[in-house]
Design a protein around this motif. Structure first.
Motif, PDB file in Angstrom:
ATOM      1  N   ALA A   5     -11.229  -8.750 -19.525  1.00  0.00           N
ATOM      2  CA  ALA A   5     -10.265  -8.013 -19.102  1.00  0.00           C
ATOM      3  C   ALA A   5      -9.445  -7.297 -20.058  1.00  0.00           C
ATOM      4  O   ALA A   5      -9.041  -7.719 -21.203  1.00  0.00           O
ATOM      5  CB  ALA A   5      -9.292  -8.146 -17.921  1.00  0.00           C
ATOM      6  N   ALA A   6      -9.392  -5.904 -20.170  1.00  0.00           N
ATOM      7  CA  ALA A   6      -8.575  -5.196 -20.978  1.00  0.00           C
ATOM      8  C   ALA A   6      -7.394  -4.544 -20.635  1.00  0.00           C
ATOM      9  O   ALA A   6      -7.456  -3.722 -19.581  1.00  0.00           O
ATOM     10  CB  ALA A   6      -9.234  -4.102 -21.877  1.00  0.00           C
ATOM     11  N   ASN A   7      -6.237  -4.746 -21.241  1.00  0.00           N
ATOM     12  CA  ASN A   7      -4.893  -4.397 -20.654  1.00  0.00           C
ATOM     13  C   ASN A   7      -3.930  -3.946 -21.690  1.00  0.00           C
ATOM     14  O   ASN A   7      -4.016  -4.726 -22.582  1.00  0.00           O
ATOM     15  CB  ASN A   7      -4.422  -5.379 -19.610  1.00  0.00           C
ATOM     16  N   ALA A   8      -3.184  -3.066 -21.429  1.00  0.00           N
ATOM     17  CA  ALA A   8      -2.005  -2.805 -22.448  1.00  0.00           C
ATOM     18  C   ALA A   8      -1.158  -4.107 -22.434  1.00  0.00           C
ATOM     19  O   ALA A   8      -0.656  -4.727 -21.475  1.00  0.00           O
ATOM     20  CB  ALA A   8      -1.210  -1.815 -21.835  1.00  0.00           C
ATOM     21  N   VAL A   9      -0.736  -4.435 -23.803  1.00  0.00           N
ATOM     22  CA  VAL A   9       0.039  -5.580 -23.906  1.00  0.00           C
ATOM     23  C   VAL A   9       1.418  -5.365 -23.260  1.00  0.00           C
ATOM     24  O   VAL A   9       1.942  -6.104 -22.812  1.00  0.00           O
ATOM     25  CB  VAL A   9       0.377  -5.606 -25.340  1.00  0.00           C
ATOM     26  N   GLY A  10       1.945  -3.966 -23.257  1.00  0.00           N
ATOM     27  CA  GLY A  10       2.992  -3.640 -22.565  1.00  0.00           C
ATOM     28  C   GLY A  10       3.224  -3.889 -21.133  1.00  0.00           C
ATOM     29  O   GLY A  10       4.119  -3.808 -20.165  1.00  0.00           O
ATOM     30  N   ALA A  11       2.049  -4.113 -20.432  1.00  0.00           N
ATOM     31  CA  ALA A  11       1.742  -4.437 -19.022  1.00  0.00           C
ATOM     32  C   ALA A  11       1.333  -5.636 -18.724  1.00  0.00           C
ATOM     33  O   ALA A  11       1.262  -6.035 -17.507  1.00  0.00           O
ATOM     34  CB  ALA A  11       0.767  -3.131 -18.515  1.00  0.00           C
ATOM     35  N   THR A  12       1.226  -6.596 -19.449  1.00  0.00           N
ATOM     36  CA  THR A  12       1.011  -7.904 -19.384  1.00  0.00           C
ATOM     37  C   THR A  12       1.816  -8.546 -18.787  1.00  0.00           C
ATOM     38  O   THR A  12       3.276  -8.231 -19.017  1.00  0.00           O
ATOM     39  CB  THR A  12       0.423  -8.791 -20.600  1.00  0.00           C
ATOM     40  N   ALA A  13       2.035  -9.808 -18.200  1.00  0.00           N
ATOM     41  CA  ALA A  13       2.961 -10.733 -17.746  1.00  0.00           C
ATOM     42  C   ALA A  13       3.345 -11.644 -19.061  1.00  0.00           C
ATOM     43  O   ALA A  13       2.777 -12.212 -19.713  1.00  0.00           O
ATOM     44  CB  ALA A  13       2.380 -11.480 -16.704  1.00  0.00           C
ATOM     45  N   ALA A  14       4.771 -11.502 -19.191  1.00  0.00           N
ATOM     46  CA  ALA A  14       5.315 -12.539 -20.183  1.00  0.00           C
ATOM     47  C   ALA A  14       6.273 -13.390 -19.717  1.00  0.00           C
ATOM     48  O   ALA A  14       6.977 -13.256 -18.936  1.00  0.00           O
ATOM     49  CB  ALA A  14       5.905 -11.641 -21.358  1.00  0.00           C
ATOM     50  N   TYR A  15       6.454 -14.696 -20.277  1.00  0.00           N
ATOM     51  CA  TYR A  15       7.326 -15.756 -19.877  1.00  0.00           C
ATOM     52  C   TYR A  15       7.913 -16.521 -20.989  1.00  0.00           C
ATOM     53  O   TYR A  15       7.393 -16.578 -22.143  1.00  0.00           O
ATOM     54  CB  TYR A  15       6.306 -16.888 -19.109  1.00  0.00           C
ATOM     55  N   MET A  16       9.278 -16.447 -20.779  1.00  0.00           N
ATOM     56  CA  MET A  16       9.778 -17.331 -21.645  1.00  0.00           C
ATOM     57  C   MET A  16      10.117 -18.634 -21.640  1.00  0.00           C
ATOM     58  O   MET A  16      10.461 -18.994 -20.431  1.00  0.00           O
ATOM     59  CB  MET A  16      11.330 -16.656 -22.048  1.00  0.00           C
ATOM     60  N   HIS A  17       9.554 -19.448 -22.550  1.00  0.00           N
ATOM     61  CA  HIS A  17       9.638 -20.843 -22.413  1.00  0.00           C
ATOM     62  C   HIS A  17      10.658 -21.397 -23.537  1.00  0.00           C
ATOM     63  O   HIS A  17      11.148 -20.757 -24.377  1.00  0.00           O
ATOM     64  CB  HIS A  17       8.328 -21.583 -22.947  1.00  0.00           C
ATOM     65  N   GLY A  18      10.882 -22.785 -23.485  1.00  0.00           N
ATOM     66  CA  GLY A  18      11.981 -23.160 -24.649  1.00  0.00           C
ATOM     67  C   GLY A  18      11.305 -22.980 -26.024  1.00  0.00           C
ATOM     68  O   GLY A  18      12.022 -22.920 -26.825  1.00  0.00           O
ATOM     69  N   MET A  19       9.939 -23.257 -26.171  1.00  0.00           N
ATOM     70  CA  MET A  19       9.308 -22.853 -27.378  1.00  0.00           C
ATOM     71  C   MET A  19       9.061 -21.464 -27.856  1.00  0.00           C
ATOM     72  O   MET A  19       8.611 -21.200 -28.903  1.00  0.00           O
ATOM     73  CB  MET A  19       7.853 -23.574 -27.354  1.00  0.00           C
ATOM     74  N   GLY A  20       9.368 -20.385 -26.938  1.00  0.00           N
ATOM     75  CA  GLY A  20       8.956 -19.195 -27.504  1.00  0.00           C
ATOM     76  C   GLY A  20       8.473 -18.388 -26.158  1.00  0.00           C
ATOM     77  O   GLY A  20       8.832 -18.701 -24.933  1.00  0.00           O
ATOM     78  N   THR A  21       7.802 -17.507 -26.407  1.00  0.00           N
ATOM     79  CA  THR A  21       7.328 -16.460 -25.229  1.00  0.00           C
ATOM     80  C   THR A  21       5.567 -16.761 -24.960  1.00  0.00           C
ATOM     81  O   THR A  21       4.945 -16.681 -26.201  1.00  0.00           O
ATOM     82  CB  THR A  21       7.546 -15.171 -25.687  1.00  0.00           C
ATOM     83  N   VAL A  22       5.355 -16.663 -24.059  1.00  0.00           N
ATOM     84  CA  VAL A  22       3.989 -16.725 -23.583  1.00  0.00           C
ATOM     85  C   VAL A  22       3.482 -15.563 -22.783  1.00  0.00           C
ATOM     86  O   VAL A  22       4.256 -14.912 -21.859  1.00  0.00           O
ATOM     87  CB  VAL A  22       3.711 -18.012 -22.635  1.00  0.00           C
ATOM     88  N   VAL A  23       2.415 -14.897 -23.519  1.00  0.00           N
ATOM     89  CA  VAL A  23       1.885 -13.474 -22.541  1.00  0.00           C
ATOM     90  C   VAL A  23       0.400 -13.868 -22.080  1.00  0.00           C
ATOM     91  O   VAL A  23      -0.230 -14.498 -22.849  1.00  0.00           O
ATOM     92  CB  VAL A  23       1.605 -12.478 -23.807  1.00  0.00           C
ATOM     93  N   ARG A  24       0.354 -13.750 -20.735  1.00  0.00           N
ATOM     94  CA  ARG A  24      -0.656 -14.241 -19.837  1.00  0.00           C
ATOM     95  C   ARG A  24      -1.586 -12.997 -19.358  1.00  0.00           C
ATOM     96  O   ARG A  24      -0.924 -11.763 -19.336  1.00  0.00           O
ATOM     97  CB  ARG A  24      -0.290 -14.775 -18.616  1.00  0.00           C
ATOM     98  N   CYS A  25      -2.899 -12.955 -19.254  1.00  0.00           N
ATOM     99  CA  CYS A  25      -3.769 -12.094 -18.884  1.00  0.00           C
ATOM    100  C   CYS A  25      -3.426 -11.657 -17.398  1.00  0.00           C
ATOM    101  O   CYS A  25      -3.163 -12.448 -16.726  1.00  0.00           O
ATOM    102  CB  CYS A  25      -5.249 -12.743 -18.915  1.00  0.00           C
ATOM    103  N   GLN A  26      -3.418 -10.479 -17.197  1.00  0.00           N
ATOM    104  CA  GLN A  26      -3.046  -9.902 -15.935  1.00  0.00           C
ATOM    105  C   GLN A  26      -4.256 -10.406 -14.910  1.00  0.00           C
ATOM    106  O   GLN A  26      -3.765 -10.544 -13.896  1.00  0.00           O
ATOM    107  CB  GLN A  26      -3.091  -8.325 -15.769  1.00  0.00           C
ATOM    108  N   SER A  27      -5.333 -10.259 -15.543  1.00  0.00           N
ATOM    109  CA  SER A  27      -6.664 -10.630 -14.510  1.00  0.00           C
ATOM    110  C   SER A  27      -6.731 -12.201 -13.937  1.00  0.00           C
ATOM    111  O   SER A  27      -7.042 -12.452 -12.863  1.00  0.00           O
ATOM    112  CB  SER A  27      -7.867  -9.889 -15.196  1.00  0.00           C
TER     113      SER A  27
END
Ligand SMILES: [Zn+2]
Length: 86
Positions: free
Chosen positions: A33-55
């Motif tokens: 799946a191709a999605n704009a990075v600005g539209a992906t789901a991002a989560y903040m953890h203690g170790m940093g930030t995780v960006v997940r696939c929308q699909s």
């Protein structure tokens, strides 16, 4: 525990990509799946930030900030296209 952020991951993606993050398109290495990075789901953890696939919810990108440097693990992205038409 993780905290969901907006698509710009609390502004961290804006620091890394010198473009409108809606014009940076990431193709998921897992499901294609191709999605704009600005539209992906991002989560903040203690170790940093995780960006997940929308699909498929796979991890596209991990971002850590260590001593003023950004470390990017982008193995979840097959293709990163910048300047794409949105
Ligand atoms: Zn995917």
């Amino acid at each position: 525990m993780e905290i969901k952020l907006d698509g710009n991951a609390g502004g961290i993606l804006q620091v890394i990509f010198p473009l409108d993050t809606m014009q940076v398109q990431a193709t998921c290495a897992g499901c294609g799946a191709a999605n704009a990075v600005g539209a992906t789901a991002a989560y903040m953890h203690g170790m940093g930030t995780v960006v997940r696939c929308q699909s498929c919810d796979a991890v596209l990108m991990r971002i850590a900030q260590v001593k003023g440097r950004y470390l990017l693990d982008m193995r979840g992205i097959g293709v990163l296209e910048m300047g794409a038409e949105s």
